[in-house]
Design a protein around this motif. Sequence first.
Motif, PDB file in Angstrom:
ATOM      1  N   ASP A 151      28.515  33.779 -71.868  1.00  0.00           N
ATOM      2  CA  ASP A 151      28.440  35.223 -72.553  1.00  0.00           C
ATOM      3  C   ASP A 151      27.382  36.128 -71.976  1.00  0.00           C
ATOM      4  OD1 ASP A 151      26.300  33.332 -72.809  1.00  0.00           O
ATOM      5  OD2 ASP A 151      26.186  33.498 -75.209  1.00  0.00           O
ATOM      6  N   GLY A 152      27.261  35.854 -70.685  1.00  0.00           N
ATOM      7  CA  GLY A 152      26.555  36.840 -69.813  1.00  0.00           C
ATOM      8  C   GLY A 152      25.320  36.201 -69.355  1.00  0.00           C
ATOM      9  N   SER A 153      24.125  37.001 -68.531  1.00  0.00           N
ATOM     10  CA  SER A 153      23.348  36.385 -67.726  1.00  0.00           C
ATOM     11  C   SER A 153      22.248  35.336 -68.346  1.00  0.00           C
ATOM     12  CB  SER A 153      22.458  37.466 -67.030  1.00  0.00           C
ATOM     13  OG  SER A 153      21.339  37.006 -66.519  1.00  0.00           O
ATOM     14  N   SER A 154      22.013  34.372 -67.939  1.00  0.00           N
ATOM     15  CA  SER A 154      21.023  33.252 -68.534  1.00  0.00           C
ATOM     16  C   SER A 154      19.695  34.152 -68.476  1.00  0.00           C
ATOM     17  CB  SER A 154      21.073  32.126 -67.643  1.00  0.00           C
ATOM     18  OG  SER A 154      20.605  32.409 -66.221  1.00  0.00           O
ATOM     19  N   LEU A 155      19.749  35.048 -67.869  1.00  0.00           N
ATOM     20  CA  LEU A 155      17.839  35.589 -67.670  1.00  0.00           C
ATOM     21  C   LEU A 155      17.907  36.406 -69.020  1.00  0.00           C
ATOM     22  CD1 LEU A 155      17.995  36.942 -64.081  1.00  0.00           C
ATOM     23  CD2 LEU A 155      16.693  35.176 -64.961  1.00  0.00           C
ATOM     24  N   GLU A 156      18.946  36.703 -69.697  1.00  0.00           N
ATOM     25  CA  GLU A 156      18.648  37.415 -71.156  1.00  0.00           C
ATOM     26  C   GLU A 156      17.929  35.945 -71.932  1.00  0.00           C
ATOM     27  OE1 GLU A 156      19.277  40.151 -72.648  1.00  0.00           O
ATOM     28  OE2 GLU A 156      19.917  41.000 -70.560  1.00  0.00           O
ATOM     29  N   ILE A 157      17.955  34.991 -71.692  1.00  0.00           N
ATOM     30  CA  ILE A 157      17.280  33.948 -72.481  1.00  0.00           C
ATOM     31  C   ILE A 157      15.659  34.375 -72.650  1.00  0.00           C
ATOM     32  CG2 ILE A 157      16.643  31.376 -72.555  1.00  0.00           C
ATOM     33  CD1 ILE A 157      19.484  30.921 -71.442  1.00  0.00           C
ATOM     34  N   PHE A 158      15.224  34.588 -71.275  1.00  0.00           N
ATOM     35  CA  PHE A 158      13.669  35.038 -71.305  1.00  0.00           C
ATOM     36  C   PHE A 158      13.355  35.962 -71.998  1.00  0.00           C
ATOM     37  CE2 PHE A 158      15.444  32.115 -67.977  1.00  0.00           C
ATOM     38  CZ  PHE A 158      14.717  31.017 -68.032  1.00  0.00           C
ATOM     39  N   LYS A 159      14.107  36.943 -72.220  1.00  0.00           N
ATOM     40  CA  LYS A 159      13.878  37.996 -72.944  1.00  0.00           C
ATOM     41  C   LYS A 159      13.805  38.036 -74.369  1.00  0.00           C
ATOM     42  CE  LYS A 159      16.346  41.169 -69.889  1.00  0.00           C
ATOM     43  NZ  LYS A 159      17.477  42.357 -69.738  1.00  0.00           N
ATOM     44  N   LYS A 160      14.231  36.965 -74.822  1.00  0.00           N
ATOM     45  CA  LYS A 160      14.487  36.626 -76.467  1.00  0.00           C
ATOM     46  C   LYS A 160      13.535  35.498 -76.942  1.00  0.00           C
ATOM     47  CE  LYS A 160      19.084  38.511 -76.382  1.00  0.00           C
ATOM     48  NZ  LYS A 160      20.733  38.427 -76.632  1.00  0.00           N
ATOM     49  N   ILE A 161      13.205  34.727 -76.146  1.00  0.00           N
ATOM     50  CA  ILE A 161      12.561  33.582 -76.451  1.00  0.00           C
ATOM     51  C   ILE A 161      11.353  33.121 -75.336  1.00  0.00           C
ATOM     52  CG2 ILE A 161      14.234  32.565 -78.066  1.00  0.00           C
ATOM     53  CD1 ILE A 161      14.719  30.605 -75.916  1.00  0.00           C
ATOM     54  N   GLU A 162      10.419  32.602 -75.617  1.00  0.00           N
ATOM     55  CA  GLU A 162       9.374  31.858 -74.621  1.00  0.00           C
ATOM     56  C   GLU A 162      10.075  30.639 -74.260  1.00  0.00           C
ATOM     57  OE1 GLU A 162       4.848  30.877 -74.163  1.00  0.00           O
ATOM     58  OE2 GLU A 162       5.531  32.065 -76.116  1.00  0.00           O
ATOM     59  N   VAL A 163      10.211  30.407 -73.001  1.00  0.00           N
ATOM     60  CA  VAL A 163      10.349  29.117 -72.434  1.00  0.00           C
ATOM     61  C   VAL A 163       9.204  28.446 -71.603  1.00  0.00           C
ATOM     62  CG1 VAL A 163      11.891  28.237 -70.738  1.00  0.00           C
ATOM     63  CG2 VAL A 163      12.761  30.080 -72.010  1.00  0.00           C
ATOM     64  N   ASN A 164       9.116  27.271 -72.175  1.00  0.00           N
ATOM     65  CA  ASN A 164       7.707  26.530 -71.876  1.00  0.00           C
ATOM     66  C   ASN A 164       8.085  25.357 -70.934  1.00  0.00           C
ATOM     67  OD1 ASN A 164       6.011  28.100 -73.089  1.00  0.00           O
ATOM     68  ND2 ASN A 164       6.803  27.331 -75.065  1.00  0.00           N
ATOM     69  N   CYS A 165       9.212  25.417 -70.175  1.00  0.00           N
ATOM     70  CA  CYS A 165       9.101  24.280 -69.200  1.00  0.00           C
ATOM     71  C   CYS A 165       9.887  24.948 -67.948  1.00  0.00           C
ATOM     72  CB  CYS A 165      10.212  23.001 -69.773  1.00  0.00           C
ATOM     73  SG  CYS A 165      11.799  23.680 -70.115  1.00  0.00           S
ATOM     74  N   PRO A 166       9.789  24.123 -66.781  1.00  0.00           N
ATOM     75  CA  PRO A 166      10.176  24.744 -65.628  1.00  0.00           C
ATOM     76  C   PRO A 166      11.764  24.838 -65.392  1.00  0.00           C
ATOM     77  CG  PRO A 166       9.499  22.703 -64.960  1.00  0.00           C
ATOM     78  CD  PRO A 166       9.030  22.915 -66.527  1.00  0.00           C
ATOM     79  N   ILE A 167      12.131  25.848 -64.695  1.00  0.00           N
ATOM     80  CA  ILE A 167      13.781  25.928 -64.519  1.00  0.00           C
ATOM     81  C   ILE A 167      14.003  25.717 -63.007  1.00  0.00           C
ATOM     82  CG2 ILE A 167      15.671  27.516 -64.651  1.00  0.00           C
ATOM     83  CD1 ILE A 167      12.680  28.100 -66.928  1.00  0.00           C
ATOM     84  N   ILE A 168      15.092  25.303 -62.693  1.00  0.00           N
ATOM     85  CA  ILE A 168      15.760  25.412 -61.379  1.00  0.00           C
ATOM     86  C   ILE A 168      16.974  26.105 -61.598  1.00  0.00           C
ATOM     87  CG2 ILE A 168      16.923  24.066 -59.482  1.00  0.00           C
ATOM     88  CD1 ILE A 168      14.935  21.683 -59.795  1.00  0.00           C
ATOM     89  N   PHE A 169      17.184  27.089 -60.816  1.00  0.00           N
ATOM     90  CA  PHE A 169      18.274  28.109 -61.148  1.00  0.00           C
ATOM     91  C   PHE A 169      19.294  27.555 -60.119  1.00  0.00           C
ATOM     92  CE2 PHE A 169      15.097  31.072 -62.765  1.00  0.00           C
ATOM     93  CZ  PHE A 169      15.726  31.261 -63.859  1.00  0.00           C
ATOM     94  N   THR A 170      20.670  27.788 -60.768  1.00  0.00           N
ATOM     95  CA  THR A 170      21.787  27.373 -59.867  1.00  0.00           C
ATOM     96  C   THR A 170      22.710  28.622 -59.567  1.00  0.00           C
ATOM     97  OG1 THR A 170      23.113  26.458 -61.664  1.00  0.00           O
ATOM     98  CG2 THR A 170      21.632  25.128 -60.391  1.00  0.00           C
ATOM     99  N   THR A 171      23.385  28.888 -58.783  1.00  0.00           N
ATOM    100  CA  THR A 171      24.254  30.175 -58.397  1.00  0.00           C
ATOM    101  C   THR A 171      25.326  29.656 -57.208  1.00  0.00           C
ATOM    102  OG1 THR A 171      24.215  32.535 -57.710  1.00  0.00           O
ATOM    103  CG2 THR A 171      22.663  31.046 -56.784  1.00  0.00           C
ATOM    104  N   ALA A 172      26.251  30.263 -57.528  1.00  0.00           N
ATOM    105  CA  ALA A 172      27.546  30.030 -56.584  1.00  0.00           C
ATOM    106  C   ALA A 172      27.401  31.063 -55.288  1.00  0.00           C
ATOM    107  CB  ALA A 172      28.824  30.047 -57.440  1.00  0.00           C
ATOM    108  N   TYR A 173      27.030  32.611 -55.789  1.00  0.00           N
ATOM    109  CA  TYR A 173      27.098  33.495 -54.917  1.00  0.00           C
ATOM    110  C   TYR A 173      26.161  34.568 -55.096  1.00  0.00           C
ATOM    111  CZ  TYR A 173      29.583  35.077 -59.106  1.00  0.00           C
ATOM    112  OH  TYR A 173      29.868  35.389 -60.526  1.00  0.00           O
ATOM    113  N   ASP A 174      25.377  34.720 -56.092  1.00  0.00           N
ATOM    114  CA  ASP A 174      24.659  35.779 -56.445  1.00  0.00           C
ATOM    115  C   ASP A 174      23.431  36.087 -55.171  1.00  0.00           C
ATOM    116  OD1 ASP A 174      23.112  37.733 -57.501  1.00  0.00           O
ATOM    117  OD2 ASP A 174      23.768  37.007 -59.927  1.00  0.00           O
ATOM    118  N   LYS A 175      23.601  36.613 -54.211  1.00  0.00           N
ATOM    119  CA  LYS A 175      22.684  36.693 -53.089  1.00  0.00           C
ATOM    120  C   LYS A 175      21.703  37.839 -53.572  1.00  0.00           C
ATOM    121  CE  LYS A 175      25.230  40.646 -50.948  1.00  0.00           C
ATOM    122  NZ  LYS A 175      25.801  41.082 -49.892  1.00  0.00           N
TER     123      LYS A 175
END
Length: 256
Positions: free
Chosen positions: A64-88
């Motif tokens: 349903d879209g970019s996961s970065l929208e999550i950080f605009k809507k709520i506060e995330v209080n643990c570390p994230i390792i992002f994964t991507t197939a191609y997003d240079k």
Amino acid sequence: MSKIKALIVEDEPAAVNRLQKELKKLADVEFEIIGILDSVSQTIEFLTNDHPCDLIFMDIHLTDGSSLEIFKKIEVNCPIIFTTAYDKYAIEAFKLNSIDYLLKPIDPVELSSAIDKFQERWNTKADDYLAQIASFARQYQSSNYRSSFLVSYREKMMMIDVNEVAYVYVKERGVFLRKKDEQVYAIDFFLDDLEKQLDPSKFYRANRQFLVSRSSILEIETYFNGRLILKVKPEPHSSVIISKEKATHFKRWADY
């Protein structure tokens, strides 16, 4: 042996399975997978309910879209390792902001290194790290995706808003853009590059020949061998077929 409660946010089952297998192979650390989610909305709901979580593996593009929208809507209080197939573009930004990522398919050595780095960083610079992610998320969505095309037309140039695009397709080694009003323009792009530049919540890479706008899809029909065929407006020069392997992913994308 330390134990990490991990959340996986990923919309590709094959990628989830591969990640879980690689995590089980790691020495000196044990993972307890507390959830597997495939959308922005599910992740927001899960994290809002205060589930204990030590680390999140998060894909960039979800159903349903970019996961970065999550950080605009709520506060995330643990570390994230992002994964991507191609997003240079995201990868370069992560480097600049000291945010870690894993390029799919995930390499076991890079996975181990990323986990070590996150454990060290979280213990020493948690506040700085979360602030970097929040800042990047605010900037990313508005600047990352293409908003228009500059095309040549009768010895002139004109701008086409992406919202006017029905689909982009490959034909006889050329790449063409077709507007919703049926006008066609030759464009100097590779379809692989455009897939990265267009908002994945609005455009879907149906196959090697077509990159289709959500708003141009009229009907979805079942096809033999588990495939799907799309009825698209304006009618394209050839059938727009979704493979059996992509059918489930496409249905989730179309259902949002």
